[in-house]
Design a protein around this motif. Structure first.
Motif, PDB file in Angstrom:
ATOM      1  N   LEU A 112       0.820  -1.216   0.000  1.00  0.00           N
ATOM      2  CA  LEU A 112       0.000   0.000   0.000  1.00  0.00           C
ATOM      3  C   LEU A 112       0.862   1.277   0.000  1.00  0.00           C
ATOM      4  CD1 LEU A 112      -2.792  -1.074   2.536  1.00  0.00           C
ATOM      5  CD2 LEU A 112      -2.856  -1.196   0.040  1.00  0.00           C
ATOM      6  N   GLY A 113       2.098   1.136  -0.386  1.00  0.00           N
ATOM      7  CA  GLY A 113       2.988   2.284  -0.475  1.00  0.00           C
ATOM      8  C   GLY A 113       3.555   2.771   0.845  1.00  0.00           C
ATOM      9  N   VAL A 114       3.172   2.148   1.958  1.00  0.00           N
ATOM     10  CA  VAL A 114       3.645   2.627   3.261  1.00  0.00           C
ATOM     11  C   VAL A 114       4.167   1.543   4.193  1.00  0.00           C
ATOM     12  CG1 VAL A 114       2.234   4.715   3.339  1.00  0.00           C
ATOM     13  CG2 VAL A 114       1.282   2.596   4.171  1.00  0.00           C
ATOM     14  N   PHE A 115       3.726   0.302   4.023  1.00  0.00           N
ATOM     15  CA  PHE A 115       4.112  -0.750   4.958  1.00  0.00           C
ATOM     16  C   PHE A 115       5.363  -1.467   4.470  1.00  0.00           C
ATOM     17  CE2 PHE A 115      -0.543  -0.414   5.592  1.00  0.00           C
ATOM     18  CZ  PHE A 115      -0.512   0.019   6.916  1.00  0.00           C
ATOM     19  N   GLY A 116       6.450  -1.284   5.171  1.00  0.00           N
ATOM     20  CA  GLY A 116       7.709  -1.905   4.795  1.00  0.00           C
ATOM     21  C   GLY A 116       8.606  -0.923   4.060  1.00  0.00           C
ATOM     22  N   GLU A 117       9.668  -1.455   3.532  1.00  0.00           N
ATOM     23  CA  GLU A 117      10.663  -0.645   2.837  1.00  0.00           C
ATOM     24  C   GLU A 117      10.903  -1.249   1.456  1.00  0.00           C
ATOM     25  OE1 GLU A 117      15.370   0.343   3.437  1.00  0.00           O
ATOM     26  OE2 GLU A 117      14.140   0.054   5.209  1.00  0.00           O
ATOM     27  N   ALA A 118      11.182  -0.397   0.478  1.00  0.00           N
ATOM     28  CA  ALA A 118      11.505  -0.906  -0.855  1.00  0.00           C
ATOM     29  C   ALA A 118      12.773  -1.742  -0.756  1.00  0.00           C
ATOM     30  CB  ALA A 118      11.688   0.252  -1.821  1.00  0.00           C
ATOM     31  N   ARG A 119      12.754  -2.917  -1.372  1.00  0.00           N
ATOM     32  CA  ARG A 119      13.865  -3.846  -1.243  1.00  0.00           C
ATOM     33  C   ARG A 119      13.891  -4.779  -2.440  1.00  0.00           C
ATOM     34  NH1 ARG A 119       9.336  -5.047   1.112  1.00  0.00           N
ATOM     35  NH2 ARG A 119       8.643  -7.181   1.435  1.00  0.00           N
ATOM     36  N   VAL A 120      14.882  -5.664  -2.465  1.00  0.00           N
ATOM     37  CA  VAL A 120      14.993  -6.625  -3.552  1.00  0.00           C
ATOM     38  C   VAL A 120      15.577  -7.926  -3.005  1.00  0.00           C
ATOM     39  CG1 VAL A 120      17.258  -5.811  -4.302  1.00  0.00           C
ATOM     40  CG2 VAL A 120      15.773  -6.913  -5.939  1.00  0.00           C
ATOM     41  N   ASN A 121      15.073  -9.045  -3.514  1.00  0.00           N
ATOM     42  CA  ASN A 121      15.554 -10.351  -3.092  1.00  0.00           C
ATOM     43  C   ASN A 121      16.852 -10.657  -3.835  1.00  0.00           C
ATOM     44  OD1 ASN A 121      15.766 -13.427  -3.374  1.00  0.00           O
ATOM     45  ND2 ASN A 121      14.161 -13.211  -1.828  1.00  0.00           N
ATOM     46  N   VAL A 122      17.915 -10.951  -3.116  1.00  0.00           N
ATOM     47  CA  VAL A 122      19.240 -11.156  -3.708  1.00  0.00           C
ATOM     48  C   VAL A 122      19.260 -12.386  -4.624  1.00  0.00           C
ATOM     49  CG1 VAL A 122      21.682 -11.559  -3.194  1.00  0.00           C
ATOM     50  CG2 VAL A 122      20.359  -9.998  -1.779  1.00  0.00           C
ATOM     51  N   LEU A 123      18.636 -13.467  -4.212  1.00  0.00           N
ATOM     52  CA  LEU A 123      18.597 -14.670  -5.043  1.00  0.00           C
ATOM     53  C   LEU A 123      17.863 -14.395  -6.354  1.00  0.00           C
ATOM     54  CD1 LEU A 123      19.184 -17.695  -5.462  1.00  0.00           C
ATOM     55  CD2 LEU A 123      17.033 -18.165  -4.253  1.00  0.00           C
ATOM     56  N   ALA A 124      16.732 -13.688  -6.278  1.00  0.00           N
ATOM     57  CA  ALA A 124      15.978 -13.357  -7.494  1.00  0.00           C
ATOM     58  C   ALA A 124      16.819 -12.495  -8.436  1.00  0.00           C
ATOM     59  CB  ALA A 124      14.685 -12.637  -7.128  1.00  0.00           C
ATOM     60  N   LEU A 125      17.556 -11.545  -7.885  1.00  0.00           N
ATOM     61  CA  LEU A 125      18.447 -10.708  -8.711  1.00  0.00           C
ATOM     62  C   LEU A 125      19.491 -11.555  -9.425  1.00  0.00           C
ATOM     63  CD1 LEU A 125      19.494  -7.525  -6.673  1.00  0.00           C
ATOM     64  CD2 LEU A 125      18.184  -7.625  -8.783  1.00  0.00           C
ATOM     65  N   ASN A 126      20.147 -12.408  -8.669  1.00  0.00           N
ATOM     66  CA  ASN A 126      21.236 -13.203  -9.241  1.00  0.00           C
ATOM     67  C   ASN A 126      20.734 -14.225 -10.260  1.00  0.00           C
ATOM     68  OD1 ASN A 126      23.229 -11.777  -7.905  1.00  0.00           O
ATOM     69  ND2 ASN A 126      23.133 -13.100  -6.117  1.00  0.00           N
ATOM     70  N   LEU A 127      19.575 -14.794 -10.021  1.00  0.00           N
ATOM     71  CA  LEU A 127      19.002 -15.713 -11.004  1.00  0.00           C
ATOM     72  C   LEU A 127      18.613 -14.966 -12.274  1.00  0.00           C
ATOM     73  CD1 LEU A 127      16.825 -18.046  -8.738  1.00  0.00           C
ATOM     74  CD2 LEU A 127      19.018 -18.576  -9.823  1.00  0.00           C
ATOM     75  N   ALA A 128      18.081 -13.759 -12.122  1.00  0.00           N
ATOM     76  CA  ALA A 128      17.735 -12.948 -13.292  1.00  0.00           C
ATOM     77  C   ALA A 128      18.994 -12.571 -14.078  1.00  0.00           C
ATOM     78  CB  ALA A 128      16.976 -11.702 -12.864  1.00  0.00           C
ATOM     79  N   LEU A 129      20.077 -12.271 -13.382  1.00  0.00           N
ATOM     80  CA  LEU A 129      21.334 -11.969 -14.073  1.00  0.00           C
ATOM     81  C   LEU A 129      21.800 -13.164 -14.896  1.00  0.00           C
ATOM     82  CD1 LEU A 129      23.402 -10.102 -11.338  1.00  0.00           C
ATOM     83  CD2 LEU A 129      22.775  -9.182 -13.572  1.00  0.00           C
ATOM     84  N   ASP A 130      21.670 -14.360 -14.344  1.00  0.00           N
ATOM     85  CA  ASP A 130      22.112 -15.559 -15.047  1.00  0.00           C
ATOM     86  C   ASP A 130      21.235 -15.887 -16.247  1.00  0.00           C
ATOM     87  OD1 ASP A 130      24.279 -15.933 -13.405  1.00  0.00           O
ATOM     88  OD2 ASP A 130      23.309 -17.454 -12.154  1.00  0.00           O
ATOM     89  N   GLU A 131      19.957 -15.449 -16.200  1.00  0.00           N
ATOM     90  CA  GLU A 131      19.036 -15.706 -17.318  1.00  0.00           C
ATOM     91  C   GLU A 131      19.325 -14.806 -18.512  1.00  0.00           C
ATOM     92  OE1 GLU A 131      15.045 -15.268 -15.938  1.00  0.00           O
ATOM     93  OE2 GLU A 131      15.170 -17.015 -14.627  1.00  0.00           O
ATOM     94  N   LYS A 132      19.801 -13.585 -18.244  1.00  0.00           N
ATOM     95  CA  LYS A 132      20.020 -12.622 -19.314  1.00  0.00           C
ATOM     96  C   LYS A 132      21.229 -13.022 -20.133  1.00  0.00           C
ATOM     97  CE  LYS A 132      16.725 -10.049 -17.684  1.00  0.00           C
ATOM     98  NZ  LYS A 132      15.452  -9.923 -18.290  1.00  0.00           N
ATOM     99  N   PRO A 133      21.099 -13.057 -21.455  1.00  0.00           N
ATOM    100  CA  PRO A 133      22.257 -13.411 -22.293  1.00  0.00           C
ATOM    101  C   PRO A 133      23.327 -12.325 -22.219  1.00  0.00           C
ATOM    102  CG  PRO A 133      20.436 -12.701 -23.661  1.00  0.00           C
ATOM    103  CD  PRO A 133      19.919 -12.763 -22.245  1.00  0.00           C
ATOM    104  N   VAL A 134      24.566 -12.743 -22.239  1.00  0.00           N
ATOM    105  CA  VAL A 134      25.710 -11.816 -22.214  1.00  0.00           C
ATOM    106  C   VAL A 134      26.146 -11.580 -23.657  1.00  0.00           C
ATOM    107  CG1 VAL A 134      28.056 -11.459 -21.386  1.00  0.00           C
ATOM    108  CG2 VAL A 134      26.392 -12.639 -19.950  1.00  0.00           C
ATOM    109  N   TYR A 135      26.262 -10.311 -24.042  1.00  0.00           N
ATOM    110  CA  TYR A 135      26.660  -9.963 -25.417  1.00  0.00           C
ATOM    111  C   TYR A 135      28.151  -9.864 -25.539  1.00  0.00           C
ATOM    112  CZ  TYR A 135      21.748  -8.856 -25.762  1.00  0.00           C
ATOM    113  OH  TYR A 135      20.394  -8.929 -25.736  1.00  0.00           O
TER     114      TYR A 135
END
Length: 192
Positions: free
Chosen positions: A169-192
């Motif tokens: 609701l825009g107020v409960f908690g803090e903006a954040r990111v899951n480290v595992l989700a970030l790293n898995l997304a990095l591995d999915e993206k092709p490297v040019y």
């Protein structure tokens, strides 16, 4: 004495059965029905192999990955069986030295980064198991990750934006990111 012993023993047995057996079974059953993924540990699988959990932090040390919060669990980092903090206060010399060492390590791997190091990259949480970092902590690591993977900073920043978790609701908690989700997304993206 005999007249009070038997009712006390019966009450003890009934309460043990109710609170020690029936209640845990009922709560577990409700959990499996209402929250099946969380009850099973929120495990993340890829290609049929479990790679981690959304709820338990993991240690990443390669420069090409985002790093989570330090863990104070023992005997190894991010040990879910040994959830604990370091119990070191802000004036404890051991904590001060540990933080200085972590700051130095972060600066050594990304010497061009002159930004202030976010506190969640150098201090452990109370549980020692945090799976998430602040958006500031993720942004601090963009240069190192992009350089190690030889990809544009913009791609790494786009992944952070895509995986960001916003406050309820825009107020409960803090903006954040899951480290595992970030790293898995990095591995999915092709490297040019």
């Amino acid at each position: 004495m005999k007249t009070t012993f038997r009712p006390a023993l019966m009450l003890f047995g009934a309460l043990t059965l109710a609170v020690g057996v029936l209640y845990p079974l009922a709560v577990t059953g409700i959990g499996y029905v209402a929250f099946p993924e969380q009850v099973r540990g929120s495990l993340v699988t890829q290609d049929g192999k479990t790679v981690g959990s959304r709820l338990i932090g993991q240690s990443f040390s390669s420069p090409g990955y985002f790093w989570g919060r330090p863990s104070a669990t023992g005997p190894m980092a991010n040990n879910a069986a040994g959830s604990s903090g370091s119990n070191q206060g802000p004036l404890n010399p051991a904590l001060v030295e540990a933080v200085k060492g972590r700051v130095a390590a972060l600066r050594a791997l990304d010497p061009g980064n002159t930004a202030l190091v976010p506190v969640d990259l150098v201090t452990a949480s109370a549980s020692g198991l945090d799976p998430e970092i602040s958006l500031a902590a993720a942004q601090y690591q963009v240069g190192r990750v992009a350089s190690a993977r030889k990809i544009p900073r913009e791609r790494v920043e786009a992944i952070i934006k895509e995986k960001a978790i916003v406050p309820v609701l825009g107020v409960f908690g803090e903006a954040r990111v899951n480290v595992l989700a970030l790293n898995l997304a990095l591995d999915e993206k092709p490297v040019y």
